[in-house]
Scaffold this active site. Structure first.
Site, mmCIF file in Angstrom:
data_model
loop_
_atom_site.group_PDB
_atom_site.id
_atom_site.type_symbol
_atom_site.label_atom_id
_atom_site.label_comp_id
_atom_site.label_asym_id
_atom_site.label_seq_id
_atom_site.Cartn_x
_atom_site.Cartn_y
_atom_site.Cartn_z
ATOM 1 N NE ARG A 9 -5.397 -1.976 -4.322
ATOM 2 C CZ ARG A 9 -4.802 -2.124 -2.972
ATOM 3 N NH1 ARG A 9 -3.970 -1.438 -2.053
ATOM 4 N NH2 ARG A 9 -4.112 -3.294 -2.902
ATOM 5 C CG ASP A 39 -2.032 -0.808 1.212
ATOM 6 O OD1 ASP A 39 -2.319 -1.202 -0.153
ATOM 7 O OD2 ASP A 39 -3.249 -0.893 2.236
#
Length: 289
Positions: A166, A116
């Site tokens: 992402r 992330d």
């Protein structure tokens, strides 16, 4: 006021609507149900900013045990993690050692790990670590945030690594010195990043609940004859459930981002504190179909 509201309604509003449970074991039945409904999953053990090697190693072990449980229960799930939970703020050697342990375990079972992205002060270091590890582990992805000015160049820089990315708008509160402050500019930049990464031939996860972004991606794929197995849509657990199912029915891959852990209250409150607009976003996303 927010503190009182979260404590009063948090267990129901937070744990039931946003978080998959306090332990991975509690999340397993939910992951199975999501898989049964046709949804893929990525799980994230909540927690950030550890300041001791012991705690970083404990978080590493939690990730390893989650990977083992995913394999044992044959769950259709990846894992997501934050480098600050594995020792990024202690030293790069600590976080690299812990990431290698996690990636070796994930590689054994064919499970993808996504790093992330956190605030802009850690973006550069995070991407350097990603590139270092991507040379050795193909089962590794990371995140690019469209509200940062640097993101377009980051996409170019990562091209040689065949990245699994992402792409998201970004949720942290950032200075106008490093990030777009106007939502339309953030949205347009996200579209540019999606188009660039998809046309570069890299598998792309579109992390958005925005109908305009979803439609843009679908139209892009049709225009360039891009197969549906070259990208996926990702959404937070508990948000846009009917939209998720509609996309599945249309043949698209949809992955649910499912956080779990005892730190759900801290996670929820930090997201609100970082950006007040997240309050309206969370409420709208839960109740919007």
């Amino acid at each position: 006021m927010l503190d009182r509201l979260a404590k009063r309604f948090g267990s129901r509003f937070g744990a039931d609507k946003i978080v998959g449970g306090e332990t991975f074991s509690q999340a397993i039945p939910l992951i199975k149900q999501l898989n049964y409904e046709g949804l893929q999953v990525t799980v994230d053990h909540l927690g950030e900013f550890v300041n001791s090697e012991k705690e970083a190693r404990e978080r590493t072990q939690e990730c390893i045990e989650s990977i083992q449980a995913i394999a044992h229960h044959q769950l259709n799930s990846e894992i997501s993690l934050k480098l600050t939970s594995l020792g990024l703020d202690i030293s790069q050697n600590v976080v690299l050692d812990n990431m290698e342990l996690i990636l070796e375990e994930a590689k054994q079972y064919g499970i993808t790990v996504t790093i992330d992205m956190e605030d802009s002060s850690r973006s550069g270091t995070t991407l350097e670590i990603y590139k270092t590890l991507k040379n050795r582990y193909s089962n590794l992805g990371t995140v690019i945030q469209s509200y940062l000015y640097r993101s377009d160049e980051d996409i170019d820089d990562l091209h040689a690594y065949d990245p699994y990315l992402r792409l998201v708008k970004g949720a942290y509160k950032e200075s106008g010195k490093v990030a777009f402050v106007d939502k339309p500019m953030v949205d347009e930049n996200l579209k540019r990043l999606i188009e660039k990464n998809v046309l570069n031939g890299h598998y792309t996860a579109i992390g958005s609940h925005d109908d305009a972004i979803i439609e843009f991606t679908k139209n892009l794929a049709k225009k360039h004859n891009i197969s549906k197995d070259q990208f996926e849509f990702q959404m937070l657990y508990g948000m846009r459930n009917q939209t998720q199912q509609k996309l599945i029915n249309e043949g698209y891959t949809v992955r649910v981002y499912l956080p779990y852990g005892e730190d759900w209250y801290g996670y929820f409150m930090r997201r609100l504190a970082e950006r007040p607009a997240n309050i309206a976003f969370a409420i709208k996303g839960i109740f919007k179909k």
